[in-house]
Design a protein around this motif. Structure first.
Motif, PDB file in Angstrom:
ATOM      1  N   PRO A 220       5.066 -17.546  -4.643  1.00  0.00           N
ATOM      2  CA  PRO A 220       6.434 -17.439  -5.015  1.00  0.00           C
ATOM      3  C   PRO A 220       6.691 -16.058  -4.415  1.00  0.00           C
ATOM      4  N   PRO A 221       8.035 -15.729  -4.531  1.00  0.00           N
ATOM      5  CA  PRO A 221       8.305 -14.334  -3.621  1.00  0.00           C
ATOM      6  C   PRO A 221       7.890 -13.340  -4.382  1.00  0.00           C
ATOM      7  N   SER A 222       7.642 -13.458  -5.824  1.00  0.00           N
ATOM      8  CA  SER A 222       7.100 -12.061  -6.463  1.00  0.00           C
ATOM      9  C   SER A 222       5.397 -11.889  -5.902  1.00  0.00           C
ATOM     10  N   GLU A 223       4.820 -12.936  -5.245  1.00  0.00           N
ATOM     11  CA  GLU A 223       3.555 -12.710  -4.894  1.00  0.00           C
ATOM     12  C   GLU A 223       3.651 -12.429  -2.975  1.00  0.00           C
ATOM     13  N   VAL A 224       4.621 -12.936  -2.702  1.00  0.00           N
ATOM     14  CA  VAL A 224       4.589 -12.754  -0.990  1.00  0.00           C
ATOM     15  C   VAL A 224       5.474 -11.583  -0.710  1.00  0.00           C
ATOM     16  N   ILE A 225       6.590 -11.213  -1.277  1.00  0.00           N
ATOM     17  CA  ILE A 225       7.727 -10.157  -1.204  1.00  0.00           C
ATOM     18  C   ILE A 225       6.878  -8.891  -1.638  1.00  0.00           C
ATOM     19  N   VAL A 226       5.745  -8.422  -1.211  1.00  0.00           N
ATOM     20  CA  VAL A 226       5.193  -7.245  -1.715  1.00  0.00           C
ATOM     21  C   VAL A 226       4.831  -6.435  -0.621  1.00  0.00           C
ATOM     22  N   PRO A 227       4.415  -5.144  -0.954  1.00  0.00           N
ATOM     23  CA  PRO A 227       4.410  -3.954   0.278  1.00  0.00           C
ATOM     24  C   PRO A 227       3.364  -4.560   1.336  1.00  0.00           C
ATOM     25  N   ALA A 228       2.297  -4.916   0.674  1.00  0.00           N
ATOM     26  CA  ALA A 228       1.212  -5.099   1.765  1.00  0.00           C
ATOM     27  C   ALA A 228       1.277  -6.418   2.627  1.00  0.00           C
ATOM     28  N   VAL A 229       2.045  -7.345   2.118  1.00  0.00           N
ATOM     29  CA  VAL A 229       2.115  -8.444   2.954  1.00  0.00           C
ATOM     30  C   VAL A 229       3.317  -8.163   3.767  1.00  0.00           C
ATOM     31  N   VAL A 230       4.592  -7.593   3.509  1.00  0.00           N
ATOM     32  CA  VAL A 230       5.722  -7.243   4.339  1.00  0.00           C
ATOM     33  C   VAL A 230       5.130  -6.406   5.370  1.00  0.00           C
ATOM     34  N   GLU A 231       4.357  -5.458   5.162  1.00  0.00           N
ATOM     35  CA  GLU A 231       3.904  -4.500   6.201  1.00  0.00           C
ATOM     36  C   GLU A 231       3.146  -5.114   7.212  1.00  0.00           C
TER      37      GLU A 231
END
Length: 263
Positions: A220-231
């Motif tokens: 879900p977005p809450s687990e994917v759109i996080v700083p470590a993944v986005v970076e």
């Protein structure tokens, strides 16, 4: 809209450890992803991350050089391309453009009354029934996207693939497309789309697959759109805030392209 039912536990398409490249350039590396019936997934990543290539593997127009892609028996798939790849000067009306997506049983001028009625029904549902006789180049961006959705839907797919469906459209059109896709998904249509628009599109989807040649995260977005993944995916540090329970990326991602990931 759909064809024969497939078990809810049987993937429509199952990509297993798939790799693909052009020459010595790896586009996808060891990617595994299964599209389940009724799933609504956004594949997120910048330009060059392999999003469109993964769609081509799901569609079957490309085959993995390593790994496998397995489709459920009889599964029907429709594809909506990026609008900028279309020749809008092609001499065809909206009605005929949609009719051309039907299985070729007879020349378009001899399309049956039932086929034309079906096209009219789909155009009505998508809110462009009054545009059937208009040339395709006379449409706005939002109307063009709806026309291609109509082309996809008259094939009665079980899975719909869309490549950057909100690229180049205004905010209002983006919301309209998102709500329309949500309605179709609620009726049981599996949808997979690509997007680099984290705030406008991806944050509102139930499931995301973050891609940078390989799968970086899925959920879900809450687990994917996080700083470590986005970076790792976009190669830039981004601050993530929560607004009404939805993750929001503070910096704009509109013009992000592939950059070396931070070590």
């Amino acid at each position: 809209m759909t064809q024969s039912p497939i078990s809810a536990t049987t993937p429509l398409v199952d990509v297993s450890h798939a790799s693909f490249g052009y020459g010595h350039h790896a586009v996808l590396s060891d990617v595994s992803y299964a599209v389940m019936p009724g799933q609504f997934t956004g594949i997120v990543g910048p330009s060059g991350s392999g999003k469109t290539t993964l769609l081509k593997l799901l569609l079957g127009t490309e085959k993995p050089q390593r790994g496998s892609v397995t489709r459920a028996a009889g599964v029907s798939v429709s594809y909506v391309p990026q609008l900028e790849t279309v020749n809008w000067n092609f001499p065809v009306t909206v009605n005929d453009c949609v009719l051309m997506s039907r299985p070729a049983r007879r020349p378009i001028p001899r399309a049956s009354k039932a086929e034309r009625a079906e096209v009219a029904d789909v155009l009505e549902r998508l809110g462009i029934a009054d545009l059937g006789a208009r040339h395709i180049r006379e449409l706005s961006g939002g109307q063009q996207q709806r026309m291609f959705l109509a082309r996809a839907l008259v094939r009665r797919p079980q899975m719909l693939l869309l490549d950057e469906p909100t690229s180049g459209v205004d905010v209002q059109t983006r919301h309209e497309v998102l709500h329309l896709l949500d309605d179709l998904n609620r009726e049981g249509l599996a949808i997979v789309l690509t997007t680099h628009d984290l705030n406008g599109m991806a944050a509102h989807l139930p499931h995301l697959l973050a891609l940078r040649t390989r799968v970086i995260a899925s959920g879900p977005p809450s687990e994917v759109i996080v700083p470590a993944v986005v970076e790792e995916v976009f190669g830039a540090r981004m601050e993530i805030l929560q607004h009404l329970g939805i993750p929001v990326v503070v910096d704009s991602m509109d013009d992000v392209t592939m950059k070396p990931a931070a070590s």
